[in-house]
Design a protein around this motif. Structure first.
Motif, PDB file in Angstrom:
ATOM      1  N   ARG A   1       0.841  -1.201   0.000  1.00  0.00           N
ATOM      2  CA  ARG A   1       0.000   0.000   0.000  1.00  0.00           C
ATOM      3  C   ARG A   1       0.879   1.255   0.000  1.00  0.00           C
ATOM      4  O   ARG A   1       0.638   2.201  -0.747  1.00  0.00           O
ATOM      5  CB  ARG A   1      -0.905  -0.047   1.237  1.00  0.00           C
ATOM      6  N   LEU A   2       1.908   1.243   0.833  1.00  0.00           N
ATOM      7  CA  LEU A   2       2.795   2.418   0.893  1.00  0.00           C
ATOM      8  C   LEU A   2       3.469   2.637  -0.458  1.00  0.00           C
ATOM      9  O   LEU A   2       3.589   3.762  -0.940  1.00  0.00           O
ATOM     10  CB  LEU A   2       3.839   2.252   2.008  1.00  0.00           C
ATOM     11  N   GLN A   3       3.881   1.540  -1.093  1.00  0.00           N
ATOM     12  CA  GLN A   3       4.526   1.696  -2.410  1.00  0.00           C
ATOM     13  C   GLN A   3       3.551   2.257  -3.445  1.00  0.00           C
ATOM     14  O   GLN A   3       3.955   2.955  -4.370  1.00  0.00           O
ATOM     15  CB  GLN A   3       5.078   0.357  -2.884  1.00  0.00           C
ATOM     16  N   SER A   4       2.255   1.951  -3.248  1.00  0.00           N
ATOM     17  CA  SER A   4       1.272   2.410  -4.240  1.00  0.00           C
ATOM     18  C   SER A   4       1.139   3.938  -4.256  1.00  0.00           C
ATOM     19  O   SER A   4       0.547   4.504  -5.157  1.00  0.00           O
ATOM     20  CB  SER A   4      -0.092   1.760  -3.983  1.00  0.00           C
ATOM     21  N   PHE A   5       1.700   4.616  -3.242  1.00  0.00           N
ATOM     22  CA  PHE A   5       1.669   6.080  -3.242  1.00  0.00           C
ATOM     23  C   PHE A   5       2.841   6.676  -4.031  1.00  0.00           C
ATOM     24  O   PHE A   5       3.112   7.866  -3.936  1.00  0.00           O
ATOM     25  CB  PHE A   5       1.677   6.612  -1.803  1.00  0.00           C
ATOM     26  N   GLY A   6       3.553   5.830  -4.759  1.00  0.00           N
ATOM     27  CA  GLY A   6       4.620   6.337  -5.633  1.00  0.00           C
ATOM     28  C   GLY A   6       5.914   6.669  -4.912  1.00  0.00           C
ATOM     29  O   GLY A   6       6.749   7.405  -5.437  1.00  0.00           O
ATOM     30  N   VAL A   7       6.087   6.107  -3.703  1.00  0.00           N
ATOM     31  CA  VAL A   7       7.253   6.453  -2.877  1.00  0.00           C
ATOM     32  C   VAL A   7       8.565   6.107  -3.597  1.00  0.00           C
ATOM     33  O   VAL A   7       9.568   6.805  -3.464  1.00  0.00           O
ATOM     34  CB  VAL A   7       7.170   5.717  -1.513  1.00  0.00           C
ATOM     35  N   ILE A   8       8.546   5.028  -4.381  1.00  0.00           N
ATOM     36  CA  ILE A   8       9.739   4.626  -5.132  1.00  0.00           C
ATOM     37  C   ILE A   8       9.589   4.987  -6.615  1.00  0.00           C
ATOM     38  O   ILE A   8      10.530   5.453  -7.254  1.00  0.00           O
ATOM     39  CB  ILE A   8       9.973   3.091  -5.024  1.00  0.00           C
ATOM     40  N   SER A   9       8.395   4.779  -7.151  1.00  0.00           N
ATOM     41  CA  SER A   9       8.249   4.927  -8.604  1.00  0.00           C
ATOM     42  C   SER A   9       8.332   6.375  -9.079  1.00  0.00           C
ATOM     43  O   SER A   9       8.880   6.654 -10.144  1.00  0.00           O
ATOM     44  CB  SER A   9       6.938   4.295  -9.073  1.00  0.00           C
ATOM     45  N   ARG A  10       7.813   7.323  -8.294  1.00  0.00           N
ATOM     46  CA  ARG A  10       7.877   8.731  -8.730  1.00  0.00           C
ATOM     47  C   ARG A  10       9.322   9.189  -8.954  1.00  0.00           C
ATOM     48  O   ARG A  10       9.630   9.773  -9.994  1.00  0.00           O
ATOM     49  CB  ARG A  10       7.209   9.651  -7.709  1.00  0.00           C
ATOM     50  N   PRO A  11      10.211   8.943  -8.006  1.00  0.00           N
ATOM     51  CA  PRO A  11      11.600   9.367  -8.252  1.00  0.00           C
ATOM     52  C   PRO A  11      12.206   8.688  -9.472  1.00  0.00           C
ATOM     53  O   PRO A  11      12.920   9.324 -10.253  1.00  0.00           O
ATOM     54  CB  PRO A  11      12.345   8.938  -6.978  1.00  0.00           C
ATOM     55  N   ILE A  12      11.928   7.395  -9.641  1.00  0.00           N
ATOM     56  CA  ILE A  12      12.562   6.672 -10.742  1.00  0.00           C
ATOM     57  C   ILE A  12      11.994   7.134 -12.082  1.00  0.00           C
ATOM     58  O   ILE A  12      12.731   7.392 -13.034  1.00  0.00           O
ATOM     59  CB  ILE A  12      12.360   5.142 -10.561  1.00  0.00           C
ATOM     60  N   LEU A  13      10.681   7.281 -12.156  1.00  0.00           N
ATOM     61  CA  LEU A  13      10.066   7.625 -13.442  1.00  0.00           C
ATOM     62  C   LEU A  13      10.171   9.108 -13.757  1.00  0.00           C
ATOM     63  O   LEU A  13      10.280   9.505 -14.908  1.00  0.00           O
ATOM     64  CB  LEU A  13       8.585   7.216 -13.442  1.00  0.00           C
ATOM     65  N   GLU A  14      10.113   9.941 -12.705  1.00  0.00           N
ATOM     66  CA  GLU A  14      10.033  11.392 -12.958  1.00  0.00           C
ATOM     67  C   GLU A  14      11.141  12.178 -12.280  1.00  0.00           C
ATOM     68  O   GLU A  14      11.086  13.405 -12.238  1.00  0.00           O
ATOM     69  CB  GLU A  14       8.665  11.903 -12.476  1.00  0.00           C
ATOM     70  N   LYS A  15      12.120  11.487 -11.736  1.00  0.00           N
ATOM     71  CA  LYS A  15      13.230  12.121 -11.003  1.00  0.00           C
ATOM     72  C   LYS A  15      12.718  13.025  -9.877  1.00  0.00           C
ATOM     73  O   LYS A  15      13.340  14.036  -9.554  1.00  0.00           O
ATOM     74  CB  LYS A  15      14.112  12.938 -11.954  1.00  0.00           C
TER      75      LYS A  15
ATOM     76  N   LEU B   1      11.426   0.933   2.847  1.00  0.00           N
ATOM     77  CA  LEU B   1      11.278   1.767   1.647  1.00  0.00           C
ATOM     78  C   LEU B   1      12.547   2.567   1.350  1.00  0.00           C
ATOM     79  O   LEU B   1      12.897   2.788   0.187  1.00  0.00           O
ATOM     80  CB  LEU B   1      10.072   2.700   1.807  1.00  0.00           C
ATOM     81  N   THR B   2      13.229   2.990   2.388  1.00  0.00           N
ATOM     82  CA  THR B   2      14.502   3.700   2.186  1.00  0.00           C
ATOM     83  C   THR B   2      15.487   2.803   1.454  1.00  0.00           C
ATOM     84  O   THR B   2      16.129   3.205   0.476  1.00  0.00           O
ATOM     85  CB  THR B   2      15.108   4.100   3.554  1.00  0.00           C
ATOM     86  N   LEU B   3      15.605   1.577   1.945  1.00  0.00           N
ATOM     87  CA  LEU B   3      16.564   0.642   1.345  1.00  0.00           C
ATOM     88  C   LEU B   3      16.183   0.336  -0.099  1.00  0.00           C
ATOM     89  O   LEU B   3      17.042   0.182  -0.976  1.00  0.00           O
ATOM     90  CB  LEU B   3      16.611  -0.645   2.178  1.00  0.00           C
ATOM     91  N   THR B   4      14.878   0.286  -0.343  1.00  0.00           N
ATOM     92  CA  THR B   4      14.412   0.031  -1.709  1.00  0.00           C
ATOM     93  C   THR B   4      14.734   1.230  -2.600  1.00  0.00           C
ATOM     94  O   THR B   4      15.196   1.071  -3.740  1.00  0.00           O
ATOM     95  CB  THR B   4      12.892  -0.253  -1.692  1.00  0.00           C
ATOM     96  N   MET B   5      14.533   2.424  -2.055  1.00  0.00           N
ATOM     97  CA  MET B   5      14.849   3.637  -2.830  1.00  0.00           C
ATOM     98  C   MET B   5      16.341   3.674  -3.160  1.00  0.00           C
ATOM     99  O   MET B   5      16.739   3.974  -4.293  1.00  0.00           O
ATOM    100  CB  MET B   5      14.469   4.876  -1.999  1.00  0.00           C
ATOM    101  N   GLN B   6      17.165   3.352  -2.167  1.00  0.00           N
ATOM    102  CA  GLN B   6      18.617   3.383  -2.391  1.00  0.00           C
ATOM    103  C   GLN B   6      19.015   2.408  -3.504  1.00  0.00           C
ATOM    104  O   GLN B   6      19.839   2.729  -4.358  1.00  0.00           O
ATOM    105  CB  GLN B   6      19.362   2.981  -1.116  1.00  0.00           C
ATOM    106  N   THR B   7      18.422   1.221  -3.466  1.00  0.00           N
ATOM    107  CA  THR B   7      18.792   0.195  -4.446  1.00  0.00           C
ATOM    108  C   THR B   7      18.355   0.620  -5.849  1.00  0.00           C
ATOM    109  O   THR B   7      19.127   0.529  -6.814  1.00  0.00           O
ATOM    110  CB  THR B   7      18.157  -1.160  -4.061  1.00  0.00           C
ATOM    111  N   ALA B   8      17.120   1.117  -5.944  1.00  0.00           N
ATOM    112  CA  ALA B   8      16.617   1.546  -7.258  1.00  0.00           C
ATOM    113  C   ALA B   8      17.405   2.755  -7.763  1.00  0.00           C
ATOM    114  O   ALA B   8      17.729   2.859  -8.951  1.00  0.00           O
ATOM    115  CB  ALA B   8      15.128   1.875  -7.151  1.00  0.00           C
ATOM    116  N   TYR B   9      17.728   3.656  -6.852  1.00  0.00           N
ATOM    117  CA  TYR B   9      18.517   4.856  -7.199  1.00  0.00           C
ATOM    118  C   TYR B   9      19.878   4.430  -7.757  1.00  0.00           C
ATOM    119  O   TYR B   9      20.337   4.919  -8.794  1.00  0.00           O
ATOM    120  CB  TYR B   9      18.678   5.691  -5.924  1.00  0.00           C
TER     121      TYR B   9
END
Ligand SMILES: Cc1cc2nc3c(=O)[nH]c(=O)nc-3n(C[C@H](O)[C@H](O)[C@H](O)COP(=O)(O)OP(=O)(O)OC[C@H]3O[C@@H](n4cnc5c(N)ncnc54)[C@H](O)[C@@H]3O)c2cc1C
Length: 547
Positions: free
Chosen positions: A89-103, A124-132
């Motif tokens: 649910r938290l991911q569905s708010f674009g917490v990771i995808s917005r930065p990746i898709l739209e910087k 989510l932080t760790l996921t953001m770091q990995t995707a980043y």
């Protein structure tokens, strides 16, 4: 009858995004227009997530499952289906995808302020770091193969970072894990990864290791992308055990053993340590943001409690000492929030910068050290004191307030302790001459202060702080004074920033809060009850909730 969580958490009907006036002022000042998703997230966090997080913390710890029923290793961590749901649910708010898709990295950081639960947000932080890391430093093949998995709507991947080893977390250069080339990939071996959060949940991780024959120390470190399953679908590393922790319960923290694990180099061999540190900066800012997010939740709850609870025939909030407590807590929260969001905004602005880094990058990094340290310690104080305002109930496991404090404690420890932030700041100030840039930046902020007397006072204060900082830096004992430099520059910056935001946005309440903050840190003898009263009035927004 269903259990009613609002009976034990008075802030369960607020919107942590739209109702938070001071945070909105800071976003306005920085000209960041948050998406509507943030408002939905702000409501979701108070109405459902906090309850779920508390339940996981008390009754539903992650469990390591080493073997499957057919005696094969699986090295997975079992969490409850509702825990899985809350992460999705938290991911569905674009917490990771917005930065990746739209910087739009700011979307991630502001989401972090709202979520701020040290366990759930760590995932989510760790996921953001990995995707980043993958987006910026993965080669085309690796990026094309894996990046989409992190932003997919169906079972999006989770990430992790395995840096710390048993012999030293602060000293990354002491890493013993070794990598050897194997075609396009690398084989990574080492059994020392001692704090590996999200292991067992993560689908891939960022791992630091030393390429065989590389020089000793930090310069010899490289950074790798390591999927949890190798290309044959087998577990790519083992999880020895999970840690038994004081807080951050929702995120499992394991010990990881790498054994010829398949990995892919991020960046190149010359810049590995810089990339590792850049990825760490993402989590340091997240950490600052989350620390202050927790503090805000604790203060909000304490404020509401103080309005309802009576002592000696009147509400706690009518007692002068409690009023003073609340205002001083608010000053700490607003100052830490402002500097943390500024740090997030500056770092978001250097998204495209790679080594060798620009001045802007070094400036953004400087702010991250100041924000992390200031926010984590003010969070420690605010969450601790919020417990006290609930009296004996603050100490009980059965109400959420004590969890805020347990979760805040780690924020000054992980991602580099206070001493490490101070030493990293020292390094960037001495090697990159950032003090000059900070002075210029503060001069611009001072121009926003339209009241001549206040501006002149702040001008003097800034001059004095920079002269003291310069003295510390020129001393032969500069390492001994590193934390004084960190505290001084961080509180000075936060103080000027708060006034600048208050004047620019015309928020007179915030101006009073800025004055209280200045007195507390730079003029401790001075306290004028009338100003405190005015500041307290400004805090009334915490009593209301949007529909
Ligand atoms: C709940 C939790 C989850 C974590 N998750 C992860 C994770 O997912 N991935 C990961 O890589 N790490 C993780 N960590 C590790 C964390 O980042 C380290 O614990 C932290 O960086 C400190 O390292 P250390 O524990 O080895 O302490 P040490 O490096 O041994 O430091 C001990 C003390 O010495 C001080 N110190 C060390 N060097 C100096 C110096 N030169 N000058 C002055 N003081 C110094 C430190 O400030 C500290 O107070 C996690 C930690 C915790 C508690």
């Amino acid at each position: 009858m269903r259990f009613d969580f609002s009976r034990i958490f008075l802030s369960s009907n607020v919107n942590f995004y739209s109702d938070d006036g001071p945070m909105q002022r800071v976003l306005e000042f920085l000209k960041y227009r948050g998406r509507d998703e943030l408002s939905s997230l702000g409501k979701y966090v108070s109405s459902e997530m906090v309850e779920e997080a508390m339940f996981i913390d008390h009754y539903s710890k992650p469990v390591l499952q080493t073997w499957d029923v057919l005696d094969e290793r699986m090295d997975g961590v079992w969490i409850s289906p509702s825990h899985v749901h809350v992460i999705d649910r938290l991911q569905s708010f674009g917490v990771i995808s917005r930065p990746i898709l739209e910087k739009d990295l700011m979307h991630h950081f502001i989401s972090g302020y709202l979520i701020s639960d040290s366990g759930l947000f760590c995932t989510l932080t760790l996921t953001m770091q990995t995707a980043y890391a993958l987006q910026k430093y993965g080669n085309d093949h690796v990026r094309n193969t894996y990046l989409n998995r992190f932003i997919s709507h169906e079972n999006p991947w989770l990430g992790a970072t395995y840096y710390t080893e048993i012999q030293g977390g602060s000293d990354l250069g002491a890493n013993r894990t070794v990598a050897v080339p194997d075609g396009d990939a690398w084989r990574i071996t080492g059994s020392d990864k001692y704090f590996a959060s999200n292991s067992g949940l993560a689908d891939a991780s960022v791992v630091t290791a030393r390429i065989q024959g590389a020089p000793q120390g930090a310069k010899g470190i490289s950074t790798f992308f390591v999927p949890a399953l190798d290309s044959n679908g087998n577990p790519n590393y083992r999880i020895r055990r999970l840690k038994d922790k004081l807080g951050t319960i929702a995120v499992p923290t394991g010990e990881v053993e790498l054994d010829h694990s398949e990995g892919y180099l991020l960046g190149d061999l010359q810049t590995g340590i810089y990339i590792a540190m850049e990825i760490l900066t993402v989590s340091r800012i997240d950490d600052a943001i989350a620390a202050v997010g927790i503090a805000r939740k604790a203060l909000w709850e304490a404020y509401r409690y103080a309005q309802k609870r009576e002592a000696f025939g009147k509400a706690l909030s009518n007692h002068p000492l409690v009023q003073r407590d609340l205002v001083e807590m608010e000053a700490e929260v607003e100052a830490s929030m402002a500097i943390s969001i500024l740090s997030a905004s500056l770092f978001s602005g250097v998204w495209d910068v790679r080594p060798p880094y620009s001045r802007e990058y070094h400036f953004a990094r400087t702010l991250s050290h100041m924000a992390k340290n200031l926010a984590s310690w003010s969070s420690d104080y605010v969450t601790r004191y919020a417990m006290e305002l609930l009296g004996g109930k603050g100490f009980l496991h059965e109400f959420p307030i004590e969890k805020f404090h347990r979760d805040s404690i780690v924020t000054s420890i992980w991602e580099g302790t206070s001493n490490i932030q101070a030493l990293d700041l020292l390094e960037v100030l001495l090697k990159k001459d950032v003090l000059k840039d900070l002075r210029e930046y503060l001069s611009k902020l001072l121009e926003e202060i339209s009241d001549k007397d206040i501006r002149s006072t702040m001008d003097d204060m800034v001059r004095d702080s920079f002269s003291r900082a310069a003295n510390y830096l020129s001393s032969e004992q500069r390492e001994f004074y590193a934390k004084d430099v960190l505290d001084l520059l961080a509180t000075t910056t936060a103080s000027v920033l708060l006034y600048a935001v208050a004047f620019k946005t015309g928020d007179t309440g915030m101006r009073m809060i800025a004055t209280v903050y200045r007195w507390k840190h730079f003029d401790p003898e001075r306290k004028e009850p009338e100003i405190y009263k005015f500041a307290l009035k400004h805090m009334e927004w915490m009593a209301h909730s949007s529909p």
